[in-house]
Design a protein around this motif. Structure first.
Motif, PDB file in Angstrom:
ATOM      1  N   LEU A  51      47.329  54.379  40.920  1.00 59.56           N
ATOM      2  CA  LEU A  51      46.451  53.027  41.521  1.00 59.56           C
ATOM      3  C   LEU A  51      45.140  53.270  41.423  1.00 59.56           C
ATOM      4  N   LYS A  52      44.588  54.024  40.220  1.00 59.77           N
ATOM      5  CA  LYS A  52      43.124  54.390  40.084  1.00 59.77           C
ATOM      6  C   LYS A  52      42.171  53.379  39.854  1.00 59.77           C
ATOM      7  N   ASP A  53      42.844  52.213  39.480  1.00 62.05           N
ATOM      8  CA  ASP A  53      41.972  51.217  39.257  1.00 62.05           C
ATOM      9  C   ASP A  53      42.123  50.164  40.180  1.00 62.05           C
ATOM     10  N   GLU A  54      42.592  50.466  41.447  1.00 61.15           N
ATOM     11  CA  GLU A  54      42.490  49.448  42.525  1.00 61.15           C
ATOM     12  C   GLU A  54      42.017  50.462  43.647  1.00 61.15           C
ATOM     13  N   PRO A  55      40.672  50.313  44.000  1.00 57.64           N
ATOM     14  CA  PRO A  55      40.071  50.951  45.069  1.00 57.64           C
ATOM     15  C   PRO A  55      40.350  50.565  46.428  1.00 57.64           C
ATOM     16  N   ARG A  56      41.158  49.494  46.365  1.00 62.16           N
ATOM     17  CA  ARG A  56      41.450  48.869  47.944  1.00 62.16           C
ATOM     18  C   ARG A  56      42.524  49.645  48.506  1.00 62.16           C
ATOM     19  N   VAL A  57      43.419  50.634  47.839  1.00 64.85           N
ATOM     20  CA  VAL A  57      44.332  51.003  48.309  1.00 64.85           C
ATOM     21  C   VAL A  57      43.979  52.526  48.811  1.00 64.85           C
ATOM     22  N   LEU A  58      44.423  52.955  50.072  1.00 60.90           N
ATOM     23  CA  LEU A  58      44.222  54.314  50.454  1.00 60.90           C
ATOM     24  C   LEU A  58      45.255  54.880  51.124  1.00 60.90           C
ATOM     25  N   CYS A  59      45.168  56.139  51.081  1.00 57.66           N
ATOM     26  CA  CYS A  59      46.576  56.945  51.662  1.00 57.66           C
ATOM     27  C   CYS A  59      45.967  57.675  52.816  1.00 57.66           C
ATOM     28  N   HIS A  60      46.735  57.549  54.084  1.00 57.14           N
ATOM     29  CA  HIS A  60      46.376  58.315  55.306  1.00 57.14           C
ATOM     30  C   HIS A  60      46.405  59.788  54.850  1.00 57.14           C
ATOM     31  N   ARG A  61      45.348  60.556  55.406  1.00 52.71           N
ATOM     32  CA  ARG A  61      45.467  62.137  55.183  1.00 52.71           C
ATOM     33  C   ARG A  61      46.700  62.599  55.502  1.00 52.71           C
ATOM     34  N   PRO A  62      47.459  63.247  54.641  1.00 51.99           N
ATOM     35  CA  PRO A  62      48.699  63.893  54.881  1.00 51.99           C
ATOM     36  C   PRO A  62      48.507  65.053  55.656  1.00 51.99           C
TER      37      PRO A  62
END
Length: 475
Positions: A372-383
């Motif tokens: 998803l490197k080209d889509e900065p709107r997507v984040l992951c919660h810190r695991p």
């Protein structure tokens, strides 16, 4: 049950009513009681377990359910423990046969409870007696007992109490265990975002929780405060300071604080956050703990462990007797040496379980964000623990439920995030509740298929954003 195939076109996959019997007849539903109506309606936990059954049958990529990982070295340990338990000595029945051939008391296996108590005293420094412990047929049963013993309607119908969830999102299995509706009171978290790391973290909004508690009338309107640590679905781990604040608030109002330790300390230690400790349990600490053998790697054993003050434990023992006569005995028989032999549980967790999940969590997070490197709107919660990635698709043009159905149609199972916000006032007005999905990185055994599933998740997310961008250009 499914209207379309797992593999095939992009049609949405939907649940349908059970079809006709083998002889062509259709069963008519009975007139349900109020209890029956509640537990026959659609629920998140029922959908998850139905997906699990159907997905296994159809060969889907299972990234939705809560099954722990099948770690070969851990399963070898269980094979050894099971063979020990099944070994007869001197003509007497083995401990496993003894466990299967007779009921335990409704409190559960005495030898296992005694071993757990000694473990808690030595490993955690707890002031605990066997009378503070009861076994159940899994944590889900524990929550059903505790929530309904302490919350809901009270004698004479004069008042009702709710379960307060101080940090959403929370475990979807809580949402439907109450015997009545409107069972939860829940607080929005604070959200800390790191754009550089493409991550975020939920924080306790203590003042918001205090306001909710005051508005509910304190202990008159709230019977229990409940947190999972680490949190399912997000992998969030409340800090020691946050737990201390909640414990102080609960004690101030005379409300018990339940800590659901299914994934955390002291076992199975699927926890990566540093400087995290277990609060010390004493009979007057105002704490309830729920543990389980499931995430250790024995979900089929259905063994839950409740630590609580004696009156609550006695009530749970009574419920065990009424609803199941006694909790199951096989899980305690197999797992007994993990608690009775000093250091054995710690070695299993520290050397086998924690490192496996830490590696998998980093692998999954890095692979998904790379796709998803080209889509900065997507984040992951810190695991920080647990067995899931919690993915936040900011500004998602469709709902998480619609995204789930698209992925399901392609044979990839995740869980839409809206199920994890029970009891939140005006949840529909907070877009965040419909922008998140839960993705398991544990249930798929091999890295190759895990990475394949993550790439499919990423590709579908990117496709959804592109479709919206195209729609805007042509409108």
């Amino acid at each position: 049950y499914f209207k379309s195939r797992w593999q095939g076109d992009r049609a949405l996959v939907a649940m349908a009513s059970p079809g006709p019997n083998s002889n062509g007849t259709v069963d008519s539903a009975p007139e349900w009681s109020v209890f029956g109506e509640k537990f026959t309606r659609h629920s998140g936990i029922a959908m998850l377990m139905e997906d699990l059954e159907e997905g296994l049958r159809a060969g889907a990529l299972m990234m939705g359910g809560g099954n722990p990982a099948r770690i070969p070295e851990v399963e070898s340990e269980f094979e050894f423990l099971a063979s020990q338990a099944a070994s007869a000595k001197g003509g007497a029945a083995s401990s496993l046969v003894e466990a299967m051939a007779a009921y335990d008391g409704p409190r559960g296996a005495v030898a296992f409870i005694d071993a757990f108590v000694n473990f808690a005293r030595k490993e955690l420094g707890w002031t605990i007696d066997p009378e503070n412990v009861a076994l159940t047929n899994g944590s889900q049963g524990s929550f059903f007992y505790i929530f309904n013993l302490l919350c809901g309607a009270f004698s004479g119908g004069s008042h009702r109490k709710k379960v307060l969830l101080p940090v959403l999102p929370e475990y979807l299995g809580y949402a439907d265990v109450g015997l009545s509706d409107d069972f939860f009171l829940s607080a929005k978290p604070r959200i800390e975002v790191s754009e550089a790391e493409r991550s975020f973290k939920y924080r306790l909004d203590l003042e918001g929780v205090k306001d909710l508690l005051r508005s509910a009338g304190g202990a008159k309107g709230v019977g229990l405060i409940d947190v999972s640590r680490p949190t399912n679905p997000t992998g969030n781990v409340l800090t020691d300071a946050e737990v201390t604040d909640l414990q102080a608030l609960a004690k101030e109002h005379g409300i018990p604080l339940l800590i659901d330790g299914a994934y955390g300390l002291p076992f199975p230690r699927i926890q990566f956050a540093e400087d995290v400790t277990v609060p010390r349990w004493t009979p007057d600490a105002g704490l309830i703990f729920c543990f389980s053998l499931s995430k250790l790697g024995l979900p089929g054993a259905r063994t839950g462990i409740v630590v609580a003050p004696r009156p609550l434990v006695k009530a749970i023992v009574n419920l065990n007797g009424v609803l199941s006569l006694a909790p199951g005995s096989c899980g305690p028989a197999v797992a007994l040496p993990l608690f009775s032999e000093p250091g054995r549980m710690a070695r299993l967790c520290d050397e086998r379980i924690t490192p496996w999940y830490r590696r998998r969590a980093n692998l999954a997070k890095n692979a998904l964000l790379e796709a998803l490197k080209d889509e900065p709107r997507v984040l992951c919660h810190r695991p920080e623990g647990c067995i899931f990635l919690w993915v936040w698709c900011r500004g998602l043009p469709i709902t998480a439920d619609q995204l789930y159905k698209r992925l399901k149609g392609d044979g990839v199972l995740v869980i839409p995030g809206h199920f994890f916000f029970p009891g939140l006032a005006d949840a529909e007005k907070w877009p965040h509740t419909k922008e998140c999905i839960r993705v398991s990185y544990a249930a798929i055994r091999d890295d190759e298929n895990l990475l394949k599933g993550l790439r499919m998740v990423a590709a579908t997310i990117l496709e959804v954003y592109r479709e919206e961008a195209k729609r805007r250009r042509t409108s």
